[in-house]
Design a protein around this motif. Structure first.
Motif, PDB file in Angstrom:
ATOM      1  N   ARG A   1       0.833  -1.211   0.000  1.00  8.32           N
ATOM      2  CA  ARG A   1       0.000   0.000   0.000  1.00  8.32           C
ATOM      3  C   ARG A   1       0.867   1.260   0.000  1.00  8.32           C
ATOM      4  O   ARG A   1       0.565   2.220  -0.709  1.00  8.32           O
ATOM      5  CB  ARG A   1      -0.918  -0.020   1.205  1.00  8.32           C
TER       6      ARG A   1
ATOM      7  N   ILE B   1      -0.428   7.064  -1.281  1.00 11.83           N
ATOM      8  CA  ILE B   1      -1.574   7.233  -0.404  1.00 11.83           C
ATOM      9  C   ILE B   1      -2.289   8.539  -0.739  1.00 11.83           C
ATOM     10  O   ILE B   1      -1.668   9.595  -0.785  1.00 11.83           O
ATOM     11  CB  ILE B   1      -1.124   7.298   1.075  1.00 11.83           C
ATOM     12  N   GLY B   2      -3.573   8.463  -0.961  1.00 10.11           N
ATOM     13  CA  GLY B   2      -4.408   9.653  -1.095  1.00 10.11           C
ATOM     14  C   GLY B   2      -3.850  10.719  -2.016  1.00 10.11           C
ATOM     15  O   GLY B   2      -3.500  10.459  -3.160  1.00 10.11           O
ATOM     16  N   ASP B   3      -3.708  11.925  -1.467  1.00 12.47           N
ATOM     17  CA  ASP B   3      -3.293  13.071  -2.268  1.00 12.47           C
ATOM     18  C   ASP B   3      -1.775  13.226  -2.378  1.00 12.47           C
ATOM     19  O   ASP B   3      -1.296  14.218  -2.914  1.00 12.47           O
ATOM     20  CB  ASP B   3      -3.917  14.352  -1.711  1.00 12.47           C
TER      21      ASP B   3
ATOM     22  N   SER C   1       3.459   9.621   2.860  1.00 16.63           N
ATOM     23  CA  SER C   1       4.011   8.415   2.246  1.00 16.63           C
ATOM     24  C   SER C   1       4.863   7.667   3.270  1.00 16.63           C
ATOM     25  O   SER C   1       5.257   8.223   4.293  1.00 16.63           O
ATOM     26  CB  SER C   1       4.856   8.770   1.010  1.00 16.63           C
TER      27      SER C   1
ATOM     28  N   GLU D   1       0.011   3.891   7.971  1.00 17.81           N
ATOM     29  CA  GLU D   1      -0.666   4.925   7.180  1.00 17.81           C
ATOM     30  C   GLU D   1      -1.637   5.711   8.058  1.00 17.81           C
ATOM     31  O   GLU D   1      -1.675   6.951   8.007  1.00 17.81           O
ATOM     32  CB  GLU D   1      -1.419   4.285   6.022  1.00 17.81           C
ATOM     33  N   ASP D   2      -2.412   5.009   8.874  1.00 17.02           N
ATOM     34  CA  ASP D   2      -3.354   5.674   9.777  1.00 17.02           C
ATOM     35  C   ASP D   2      -2.626   6.645  10.708  1.00 17.02           C
ATOM     36  O   ASP D   2      -3.105   7.752  10.969  1.00 17.02           O
ATOM     37  CB  ASP D   2      -4.129   4.652  10.620  1.00 17.02           C
TER      38      ASP D   2
ATOM     39  N   VAL E   1      -1.504   9.775   8.680  1.00 13.02           N
ATOM     40  CA  VAL E   1      -2.667  10.602   8.350  1.00 13.02           C
ATOM     41  C   VAL E   1      -3.165  11.323   9.601  1.00 13.02           C
ATOM     42  O   VAL E   1      -3.496  12.513   9.567  1.00 13.02           O
ATOM     43  CB  VAL E   1      -3.784   9.749   7.699  1.00 13.02           C
TER      44      VAL E   1
ATOM     45  N   LYS F   1      -3.439  15.336  10.501  1.00 13.45           N
ATOM     46  CA  LYS F   1      -4.637  15.977  11.055  1.00 13.45           C
ATOM     47  C   LYS F   1      -4.304  16.735  12.335  1.00 13.45           C
ATOM     48  O   LYS F   1      -4.836  17.811  12.595  1.00 13.45           O
ATOM     49  CB  LYS F   1      -5.734  14.944  11.317  1.00 13.45           C
TER      50      LYS F   1
END
Length: 159
Positions: free
Chosen positions: A22, A27-29, A33, A117-118, A121, A125
């Motif tokens: 993954r 990841i996402g935007d 990474s 990853e969590d 992210v 935040k």
């Protein structure tokens, strides 16, 4: 028969292989990474993460490098997370760069389903939270990397 309440527990290395795959896909935007430090590490313990600071915060445009270390008990226990680049956040020890589990709810209330990853992210935040979005940061261009957490880096030269 009796499948209610039972769950399959994915072994550590399979879980880490899933996370590696993954991480390699992106990841996402693209502002978060991660990947393994050493492709030959059969224990898959040492990882590097990157977070690009979120817009409209003091972190905007900054690239933050982190080290994540997954010991033999991962994912049952969280990895150790440490910022390599200097950052001022309420959940980060200013001397060591370690994300303090007691001050970062995701690590304090770790669940096996959470991933590296969590964590990245959630740290991004946290950079956007009211308590961190305007905190004064170390000067730009502060490329001083933190030493290896496993020991001191000793440099010498022969004259």
């Amino acid at each position: 028969m009796g499948s209610e309440g039972s769950r399959v527990v994915v072994p550590r290395n399979f879980r880490l292989l899933e996370e590696l795959e993954r991480g390699e896909k992106g990841i996402g935007d693209g502002t978060v990474s991660y990947g393994m430090d050493d492709a030959d590490d059969i224990y898959m313990g040492s990882w590097t993460g990157t977070i690009i600071g979120p817009h409209n915060t003091v972190h905007e445009g900054r690239i933050h490098q982190l080290k994540l270390f997954c010991d033999k008990d991962y994912p049952d226990n969280p990895p150790t997370v440490r910022f390599q680049t200097r950052i001022n956040m309420t959940c980060v020890n200013q001397d060591s760069g370690v994300v303090e589990p007691a001050l970062f709810p995701m690590l304090a209330d770790w669940q096996r389903e959470y991933t590296m990853e969590d964590i990245l992210v959630q740290l991004k935040k946290e950079m956007m939270s009211p308590r961190n979005r305007k905190l004064a940061q170390p000067p730009e261009g502060n490329e001083e990397q933190r030493g290896d957490q496993k020991g001191l880096v000793i440099r010498c030269s022969v004259l």
